[in-house]
Design a protein around this motif. Structure first.
Motif, mmCIF file in Angstrom:
data_model
loop_
_atom_site.group_PDB
_atom_site.id
_atom_site.type_symbol
_atom_site.label_atom_id
_atom_site.label_comp_id
_atom_site.label_asym_id
_atom_site.label_seq_id
_atom_site.Cartn_x
_atom_site.Cartn_y
_atom_site.Cartn_z
ATOM 1 N N ALA A 89 3.825 -15.038 -3.490
ATOM 2 C CA ALA A 89 3.039 -16.241 -3.768
ATOM 3 C C ALA A 89 2.715 -16.979 -2.480
ATOM 4 N N GLY A 90 3.699 -17.046 -1.584
ATOM 5 C CA GLY A 90 3.445 -17.687 -0.300
ATOM 6 C C GLY A 90 2.467 -16.899 0.554
ATOM 7 N N GLU A 91 2.530 -15.558 0.452
ATOM 8 C CA GLU A 91 1.614 -14.729 1.249
ATOM 9 C C GLU A 91 0.169 -14.871 0.792
ATOM 10 N N PHE A 92 -0.071 -14.958 -0.519
ATOM 11 C CA PHE A 92 -1.436 -15.011 -1.047
ATOM 12 C C PHE A 92 -1.873 -16.440 -1.429
ATOM 13 N N HIS A 93 -0.971 -17.403 -1.200
ATOM 14 C CA HIS A 93 -1.286 -18.813 -1.436
ATOM 15 C C HIS A 93 -1.668 -19.069 -2.889
ATOM 16 N N VAL A 94 -0.900 -18.499 -3.781
ATOM 17 C CA VAL A 94 -1.057 -18.751 -5.216
ATOM 18 C C VAL A 94 0.335 -19.012 -5.783
ATOM 19 N N SER A 95 0.387 -19.297 -7.062
ATOM 20 C CA SER A 95 1.684 -19.551 -7.694
ATOM 21 C C SER A 95 2.416 -18.241 -8.004
ATOM 22 N N ALA A 96 3.749 -18.342 -8.194
ATOM 23 C CA ALA A 96 4.549 -17.174 -8.554
ATOM 24 C C ALA A 96 4.131 -16.630 -9.910
ATOM 25 N N GLU A 97 3.725 -17.524 -10.818
ATOM 26 C CA GLU A 97 3.275 -17.082 -12.133
ATOM 27 C C GLU A 97 2.003 -16.251 -12.011
ATOM 28 N N ARG A 98 1.109 -16.635 -11.092
ATOM 29 C CA ARG A 98 -0.119 -15.848 -10.902
ATOM 30 C C ARG A 98 0.213 -14.463 -10.350
ATOM 31 N N ILE A 99 1.167 -14.384 -9.446
ATOM 32 C CA ILE A 99 1.595 -13.074 -8.914
ATOM 33 C C ILE A 99 2.146 -12.215 -10.044
ATOM 34 N N ARG A 100 2.917 -12.832 -10.952
ATOM 35 C CA ARG A 100 3.479 -12.075 -12.076
ATOM 36 C C ARG A 100 2.380 -11.535 -12.986
ATOM 37 N N GLN A 101 1.360 -12.321 -13.220
ATOM 38 C CA GLN A 101 0.253 -11.875 -14.064
ATOM 39 C C GLN A 101 -0.508 -10.718 -13.416
ATOM 40 N N ILE A 102 -0.748 -10.824 -12.124
ATOM 41 C CA ILE A 102 -1.451 -9.741 -11.405
ATOM 42 C C ILE A 102 -0.612 -8.466 -11.435
ATOM 43 N N GLU A 103 0.693 -8.608 -11.302
ATOM 44 C CA GLU A 103 1.591 -7.444 -11.329
ATOM 45 C C GLU A 103 1.542 -6.758 -12.685
ATOM 46 N N ILE A 104 1.558 -7.544 -13.755
ATOM 47 C CA ILE A 104 1.516 -6.970 -15.103
ATOM 48 C C ILE A 104 0.219 -6.209 -15.325
ATOM 49 N N MET A 133 0.280 -2.904 -13.265
ATOM 50 C CA MET A 133 1.167 -1.889 -13.827
ATOM 51 C C MET A 133 0.553 -1.255 -15.069
ATOM 52 N N ARG A 134 -0.165 -2.059 -15.887
ATOM 53 C CA ARG A 134 -0.840 -1.490 -17.050
ATOM 54 C C ARG A 134 -1.907 -0.484 -16.614
ATOM 55 N N LYS A 135 -2.630 -0.825 -15.572
ATOM 56 C CA LYS A 135 -3.683 0.068 -15.087
ATOM 57 C C LYS A 135 -3.090 1.356 -14.514
ATOM 58 N N LEU A 136 -1.979 1.229 -13.800
ATOM 59 C CA LEU A 136 -1.303 2.421 -13.254
ATOM 60 C C LEU A 136 -0.824 3.337 -14.371
ATOM 61 N N ARG A 137 -0.219 2.745 -15.386
ATOM 62 C CA ARG A 137 0.282 3.559 -16.502
ATOM 63 C C ARG A 137 -0.865 4.276 -17.194
ATOM 64 N N ALA A 138 -1.972 3.613 -17.358
ATOM 65 C CA ALA A 138 -3.122 4.242 -18.004
ATOM 66 C C ALA A 138 -3.660 5.404 -17.179
ATOM 67 N N ASN A 139 -3.665 5.260 -15.859
ATOM 68 C CA ASN A 139 -4.165 6.330 -14.992
ATOM 69 C C ASN A 139 -3.191 7.509 -14.916
ATOM 70 N N LEU A 140 -1.896 7.217 -15.021
ATOM 71 C CA LEU A 140 -0.888 8.272 -14.878
ATOM 72 C C LEU A 140 -0.517 8.921 -16.213
ATOM 73 N N ALA A 141 -0.874 8.290 -17.324
ATOM 74 C CA ALA A 141 -0.475 8.820 -18.643
ATOM 75 C C ALA A 141 -0.945 10.250 -18.877
ATOM 76 N N PRO A 142 -2.215 10.623 -18.611
ATOM 77 C CA PRO A 142 -2.644 12.005 -18.818
ATOM 78 C C PRO A 142 -1.897 13.001 -17.940
ATOM 79 N N LEU A 143 -1.565 12.562 -16.722
ATOM 80 C CA LEU A 143 -0.857 13.464 -15.821
ATOM 81 C C LEU A 143 0.576 13.698 -16.291
ATOM 82 N N VAL A 144 1.220 12.633 -16.778
ATOM 83 C CA VAL A 144 2.598 12.776 -17.280
ATOM 84 C C VAL A 144 2.626 13.652 -18.511
#
Length: 266
Positions: free
Chosen positions: A234-249, A252-263
């Motif tokens: 949050a300090g690095e990107f000058h946003v709130s910790a909650e915003r970082i958590r939302q971006i992370e979620i 991760m959803r996008k990564l799982r969707a891209n990796l699901a066919p491969l798995v």
């Protein structure tokens, strides 16, 4: 002939034979000395019948010790041949028992040999040696109590076949749980697929993220040590910790969707 005269005559004959062997290297004299002391070998070998070794084998090894004693005996040293021979007979029998009593040699040091041949007779009962008894035996044999306890454990164990016997297919043996499957072709190929999934495909999936989302995922999940906290990012990107958590979620959803066919195909 009285026993005293018979014994005196036997000693005189032995001295003659020893002189012939020492001065003339007379092999027939050596043979007669060995044959005349075979009863001694039989007597000494009886003391080792409790180790499960055939008596004939013990006599054979003791006879080898007797032959070595006759060869090395020096009458000038003032020691009787009988006393000298007992040492060599026991030494050969001891070595044979240690090599053949178990598949794995139990006693290699001097202290272990002493324990091996004395512990059984010094134990009060057949159960394990207690702390007080171990200390007492250790003091008498001039060894450490820990060595007494260790040798008692070794003596109470038994050999186990690595593979099951031909007539016992259901035996639980080391081969059943020590097998190494890591080099089997199926496991090798599966390992390569997992490595590809975790490297090439993962990098490809990360490339589908925007720079900020990728930075957050890599800092939070792909660091081997000290993953970043929400507040640090949050300090690095000058946003709130909650915003970082939302971006992370979302990332991760996008990564799982891209990796699901491969798995699913792996």
């Amino acid at each position: 002939m009285r026993p005293a005269h018979r014994a005196s005559r036997f000693r005189a004959v032995k001295r003659i034979l020893q002189g012939r062997l020492r001065n003339e290297n007379d092999l027939d004299a050596a043979r007669q000395l060995v044959l005349s002391h075979l009863r001694l070998v039989i007597s000494v070998s009886r003391g080792y019948l409790g180790y499960g070794i055939p008596h004939a084998d013990l006599i054979q090894e003791g006879s080898i010790g007797l032959m070595k004693a006759v060869k090395r005996f020096e009458p000038a040293r003032g020691v009787r041949l009988v006393s000298f021979a007992v040492h060599w007979i026991k030494a050969e029998i001891h070595e044979y028992i240690l090599k053949n009593w178990r598949m794995v040699k139990l006693a290699t040091t001097k202290a272990q040999r002493k324990l091996f041949f004395n512990l059984r007779s010094m134990k009060v009962n057949r159960s394990g040696v207690g702390a007080q008894e171990a200390a007492s035996i250790a003091q008498r044999l001039n060894v450490k109590p820990a060595e007494v306890a260790e040798m008692d454990t070794r003596l109470s164990g038994h050999d186990t076949a690595f593979d099951a016997q031909a007539d016992d297919d259901e035996a639980f043996v080391p081969a059943a749980y020590l097998a190494d499957h890591s080099r089997e072709p199926v496991h090798v190929l599966e390992g390569r697929d997992r490595e590809r999934l975790y490297t090439e495909d993962l990098q490809r999936a990360l490339g589908s993220l925007d720079p900020r989302s990728r930075r957050i995922v890599e800092s939070r999940w792909l660091r081997e040590e000290d993953p970043a906290t929400l507040h640090e990012l949050a300090g690095e990107f000058h946003v709130s910790a909650e915003r970082i958590r939302q971006i992370e979620i979302q990332a991760m959803r996008k990564l799982r969707a891209n990796l699901a066919p491969l798995v699913a195909s792996a």
